[in-house]
Design a protein around this motif. Sequence first.
Motif, PDB file in Angstrom:
ATOM      1  N   LEU A   1       8.163 -16.221  -2.731  1.00 11.52           N
ATOM      2  CA  LEU A   1       8.377 -14.937  -2.057  1.00 11.52           C
ATOM      3  C   LEU A   1       7.854 -13.779  -2.907  1.00 11.52           C
ATOM      4  CD1 LEU A   1      11.949 -15.520  -0.591  1.00 11.52           C
ATOM      5  CD2 LEU A   1       9.752 -15.642   0.598  1.00 11.52           C
ATOM      6  N   VAL A   2       7.955 -13.904  -4.232  1.00  8.77           N
ATOM      7  CA  VAL A   2       7.360 -12.893  -5.115  1.00  8.77           C
ATOM      8  C   VAL A   2       5.855 -12.802  -4.873  1.00  8.77           C
ATOM      9  CG1 VAL A   2       6.751 -12.393  -7.524  1.00  8.77           C
ATOM     10  CG2 VAL A   2       9.102 -12.979  -6.932  1.00  8.77           C
ATOM     11  N   LEU A   3       5.187 -13.947  -4.806  1.00 10.89           N
ATOM     12  CA  LEU A   3       3.737 -13.967  -4.589  1.00 10.89           C
ATOM     13  C   LEU A   3       3.388 -13.404  -3.216  1.00 10.89           C
ATOM     14  CD1 LEU A   3       2.952 -17.453  -6.162  1.00 10.89           C
ATOM     15  CD2 LEU A   3       2.382 -15.218  -7.118  1.00 10.89           C
ATOM     16  N   LEU A   4       4.200 -13.719  -2.209  1.00 12.08           N
ATOM     17  CA  LEU A   4       3.971 -13.154  -0.872  1.00 12.08           C
ATOM     18  C   LEU A   4       4.144 -11.641  -0.896  1.00 12.08           C
ATOM     19  CD1 LEU A   4       3.508 -13.393   2.165  1.00 12.08           C
ATOM     20  CD2 LEU A   4       5.949 -13.911   2.423  1.00 12.08           C
ATOM     21  N   GLY A   5       5.198 -11.175  -1.574  1.00 11.51           N
ATOM     22  CA  GLY A   5       5.410  -9.735  -1.691  1.00 11.51           C
ATOM     23  C   GLY A   5       4.265  -9.039  -2.400  1.00 11.51           C
ATOM     24  N   LEU A   6       3.744  -9.656  -3.457  1.00 13.55           N
ATOM     25  CA  LEU A   6       2.603  -9.078  -4.170  1.00 13.55           C
ATOM     26  C   LEU A   6       1.377  -8.987  -3.265  1.00 13.55           C
ATOM     27  CD1 LEU A   6       3.018 -10.893  -7.600  1.00 13.55           C
ATOM     28  CD2 LEU A   6       3.197  -8.428  -7.202  1.00 13.55           C
ATOM     29  N   GLY A   7       1.168 -10.024  -2.465  1.00 16.30           N
ATOM     30  CA  GLY A   7       0.043  -9.979  -1.532  1.00 16.30           C
ATOM     31  C   GLY A   7       0.173  -8.845  -0.533  1.00 16.30           C
ATOM     32  N   LEU A   8       1.392  -8.599  -0.045  1.00 15.04           N
ATOM     33  CA  LEU A   8       1.607  -7.519   0.919  1.00 15.04           C
ATOM     34  C   LEU A   8       1.377  -6.139   0.297  1.00 15.04           C
ATOM     35  CD1 LEU A   8       4.788  -8.856   2.771  1.00 15.04           C
ATOM     36  CD2 LEU A   8       2.478  -8.646   3.707  1.00 15.04           C
ATOM     37  N   LEU A   9       1.535  -6.032  -1.032  1.00 17.08           N
ATOM     38  CA  LEU A   9       1.294  -4.744  -1.686  1.00 17.08           C
ATOM     39  C   LEU A   9      -0.156  -4.285  -1.547  1.00 17.08           C
ATOM     40  CD1 LEU A   9       3.280  -5.037  -5.058  1.00 17.08           C
ATOM     41  CD2 LEU A   9       3.959  -3.852  -2.972  1.00 17.08           C
ATOM     42  N   LEU A  10      -1.064  -5.206  -1.267  1.00 18.07           N
ATOM     43  CA  LEU A  10      -2.478  -4.857  -1.133  1.00 18.07           C
ATOM     44  C   LEU A  10      -2.798  -4.259   0.242  1.00 18.07           C
ATOM     45  CD1 LEU A  10      -4.035  -8.000  -2.828  1.00 18.07           C
ATOM     46  CD2 LEU A  10      -3.871  -5.687  -3.794  1.00 18.07           C
ATOM     47  N   LEU A  11      -1.845  -4.378   1.192  1.00 19.60           N
ATOM     48  CA  LEU A  11      -2.063  -3.890   2.554  1.00 19.60           C
ATOM     49  C   LEU A  11      -1.532  -2.469   2.699  1.00 19.60           C
ATOM     50  CD1 LEU A  11      -1.005  -7.098   4.512  1.00 19.60           C
ATOM     51  CD2 LEU A  11      -3.310  -6.387   3.840  1.00 19.60           C
ATOM     52  N   PRO A  12      -1.986  -1.743   3.710  1.00 18.75           N
ATOM     53  CA  PRO A  12      -1.466  -0.386   3.915  1.00 18.75           C
ATOM     54  C   PRO A  12      -0.026  -0.414   4.399  1.00 18.75           C
ATOM     55  CG  PRO A  12      -2.949  -1.004   5.697  1.00 18.75           C
ATOM     56  CD  PRO A  12      -3.049  -2.078   4.678  1.00 18.75           C
ATOM     57  N   PRO A  13       0.701   0.714   4.265  1.00 16.51           N
ATOM     58  CA  PRO A  13       2.053   0.787   4.814  1.00 16.51           C
ATOM     59  C   PRO A  13       2.020   0.533   6.323  1.00 16.51           C
ATOM     60  CG  PRO A  13       1.590   2.640   3.368  1.00 16.51           C
ATOM     61  CD  PRO A  13       0.289   1.928   3.578  1.00 16.51           C
ATOM     62  N   PRO A  14       3.092  -0.047   6.895  1.00 14.96           N
ATOM     63  CA  PRO A  14       4.374  -0.388   6.260  1.00 14.96           C
ATOM     64  C   PRO A  14       4.385  -1.740   5.549  1.00 14.96           C
ATOM     65  CG  PRO A  14       4.490  -0.889   8.575  1.00 14.96           C
ATOM     66  CD  PRO A  14       3.121  -0.300   8.356  1.00 14.96           C
ATOM     67  N   HIS A  15       3.286  -2.494   5.597  1.00 12.68           N
ATOM     68  CA  HIS A  15       3.274  -3.809   4.959  1.00 12.68           C
ATOM     69  C   HIS A  15       3.497  -3.687   3.456  1.00 12.68           C
ATOM     70  CE1 HIS A  15       0.893  -4.224   8.685  1.00 12.68           C
ATOM     71  NE2 HIS A  15       1.492  -5.395   8.766  1.00 12.68           N
ATOM     72  N   LEU A  16       2.937  -2.662   2.840  1.00 14.66           N
ATOM     73  CA  LEU A  16       3.102  -2.440   1.410  1.00 14.66           C
ATOM     74  C   LEU A  16       4.580  -2.261   1.066  1.00 14.66           C
ATOM     75  CD1 LEU A  16       0.994  -0.162  -0.857  1.00 14.66           C
ATOM     76  CD2 LEU A  16       3.441   0.199  -0.745  1.00 14.66           C
ATOM     77  N   VAL A  17       5.296  -1.473   1.851  1.00 16.61           N
ATOM     78  CA  VAL A  17       6.718  -1.224   1.611  1.00 16.61           C
ATOM     79  C   VAL A  17       7.513  -2.515   1.799  1.00 16.61           C
ATOM     80  CG1 VAL A  17       8.746   0.072   2.360  1.00 16.61           C
ATOM     81  CG2 VAL A  17       6.507   1.187   2.283  1.00 16.61           C
ATOM     82  N   LEU A  18       7.193  -3.262   2.848  1.00 13.74           N
ATOM     83  CA  LEU A  18       7.859  -4.547   3.074  1.00 13.74           C
ATOM     84  C   LEU A  18       7.621  -5.490   1.889  1.00 13.74           C
ATOM     85  CD1 LEU A  18       9.373  -6.557   4.872  1.00 13.74           C
ATOM     86  CD2 LEU A  18       7.174  -7.132   5.945  1.00 13.74           C
ATOM     87  N   GLY A  19       6.410  -5.467   1.354  1.00  8.42           N
ATOM     88  CA  GLY A  19       6.110  -6.294   0.195  1.00  8.42           C
ATOM     89  C   GLY A  19       6.951  -5.919  -1.007  1.00  8.42           C
ATOM     90  N   PHE A  20       7.180  -4.629  -1.223  1.00  5.18           N
ATOM     91  CA  PHE A  20       7.993  -4.185  -2.354  1.00  5.18           C
ATOM     92  C   PHE A  20       9.452  -4.608  -2.176  1.00  5.18           C
ATOM     93  CE2 PHE A  20      10.193  -0.774  -4.842  1.00  5.18           C
ATOM     94  CZ  PHE A  20       9.732  -1.166  -6.079  1.00  5.18           C
ATOM     95  N   VAL A  21       9.961  -4.491  -0.946  1.00  5.89           N
ATOM     96  CA  VAL A  21      11.326  -4.934  -0.655  1.00  5.89           C
ATOM     97  C   VAL A  21      11.469  -6.429  -0.938  1.00  5.89           C
ATOM     98  CG1 VAL A  21      12.995  -5.302   1.208  1.00  5.89           C
ATOM     99  CG2 VAL A  21      11.784  -3.114   1.032  1.00  5.89           C
ATOM    100  N   LEU A  22      10.516  -7.207  -0.459  1.00  7.54           N
ATOM    101  CA  LEU A  22      10.545  -8.649  -0.673  1.00  7.54           C
ATOM    102  C   LEU A  22      10.445  -8.982  -2.152  1.00  7.54           C
ATOM    103  CD1 LEU A  22      10.592 -11.381   0.802  1.00  7.54           C
ATOM    104  CD2 LEU A  22       8.096 -11.258   0.949  1.00  7.54           C
ATOM    105  N   LEU A  23       9.597  -8.250  -2.857  1.00  5.63           N
ATOM    106  CA  LEU A  23       9.417  -8.465  -4.293  1.00  5.63           C
ATOM    107  C   LEU A  23      10.727  -8.253  -5.045  1.00  5.63           C
ATOM    108  CD1 LEU A  23       7.314  -8.906  -6.615  1.00  5.63           C
ATOM    109  CD2 LEU A  23       7.083  -6.420  -6.683  1.00  5.63           C
ATOM    110  N   MET A  24      11.437  -7.162  -4.742  1.00  5.67           N
ATOM    111  CA  MET A  24      12.685  -6.865  -5.441  1.00  5.67           C
ATOM    112  C   MET A  24      13.747  -7.923  -5.147  1.00  5.67           C
ATOM    113  SD  MET A  24      12.328  -4.317  -7.405  1.00  5.67           S
ATOM    114  CE  MET A  24      10.643  -4.821  -7.710  1.00  5.67           C
ATOM    115  N   ALA A  25      13.909  -8.286  -3.879  1.00  6.59           N
ATOM    116  CA  ALA A  25      14.921  -9.284  -3.517  1.00  6.59           C
ATOM    117  C   ALA A  25      14.650 -10.613  -4.225  1.00  6.59           C
ATOM    118  CB  ALA A  25      14.945  -9.481  -2.002  1.00  6.59           C
TER     119      ALA A  25
END
Length: 349
Positions: free
Chosen positions: A258-282
């Motif tokens: 899930l960390v790796l998935l969250g990092l991948g989402l950080l490369l996309l524009p919002p809101p995917h970037l924000v979702l990636g950060f939430v997933l990364l923290m959890a």
Amino acid sequence: MRLAVLLSGVALYSALYAVVPLLPLLERLHHAPPGAAGPGMGLPLLLLVLLSPLVPRFPWPAGALLGGGLLLVGLGGVLGALSPSLFLWTLSRLLQGVGAALVPALAIALVPLLYPQRALEMAGLYMAGNVLGGGLGRVLAGLLAEGLGVRGALFLLSLPALLLGLLVLRAPAALPPLGRPRYDLTAFPLYAVGAILLFLNLFLANLLPYRLLEWGYGPGQVGLVYLAYLCGIPGSALSGVLARRLGAVATFRLAFLLVLLGLGLLLLPPPHLVLGFVLLMAALFTAQSLASGAAGRRGAGVSGTYVASFYLGGTLAGLLYPFFLHSFPLAVGVGMALGALAFLLAPVR
């Protein structure tokens, strides 16, 4: 007294991190230039790195050390709130850093002794308390400062650590002895994962505002994105339950997927970037609970070294992130490489 150990992280981190949103106000209060309060943030973490491995060797009972550490954190916060200059405030932060170094290594090692039948679940709850304390400290400091000023906010948020420290010191023998510490070099993968966990957390969190501002977010919106840290609370609290059902290694590796998935989402524009950060923290806090629990089960020497490695990772993140301000995709690539390494190591058996 068992509850005091679980609550020690709430009291410690709320006092330690309360200053974060107040840094500009502190500098203004003491007529100091912007950035002058920086040493007061970096030096306590450096003391955590240097002192944590030594704490288990101190010849005093675990209860006396834990209570004394909380007392120093609270007392340092009170003195900092009353300090007439930024220099004296920085010295008070050094006192807090010394106190903070006494708490996490001992608490992590005490949890499996206090809850031998539920060590995994209680390690997760302890870590959830750490997340809650760090979040509460930041949020309440800003709110209290509006009504009571900087000094009033820092004073009030230092009191829980001070009072909890006095409570533990009244009966230090109520906590079990930790025994002679062992510094196990075979635990090196665990130390490496500890460093990776806080490095990924702070490295990406420090770079995120620059990325969000590029996408047109305002400062207020950027601040709200950091509510993602609260997702670390359920992630930590549920880590033990998942580890019981799936196994600690499988749960740890699931968290890092899930960390790796969250990092991948950080490369996309919002809101995917924000979702990636939430997933990364959890996911990071889920893995962190399992790693700290594994360190605690191996004794105070390993837990102290693990805490030092953890904060060393955070220190490196603070030093390195400025070099990636204009290369966010490269920063994500570094994060993915470290995440893959942690996935392969999974040293939580």
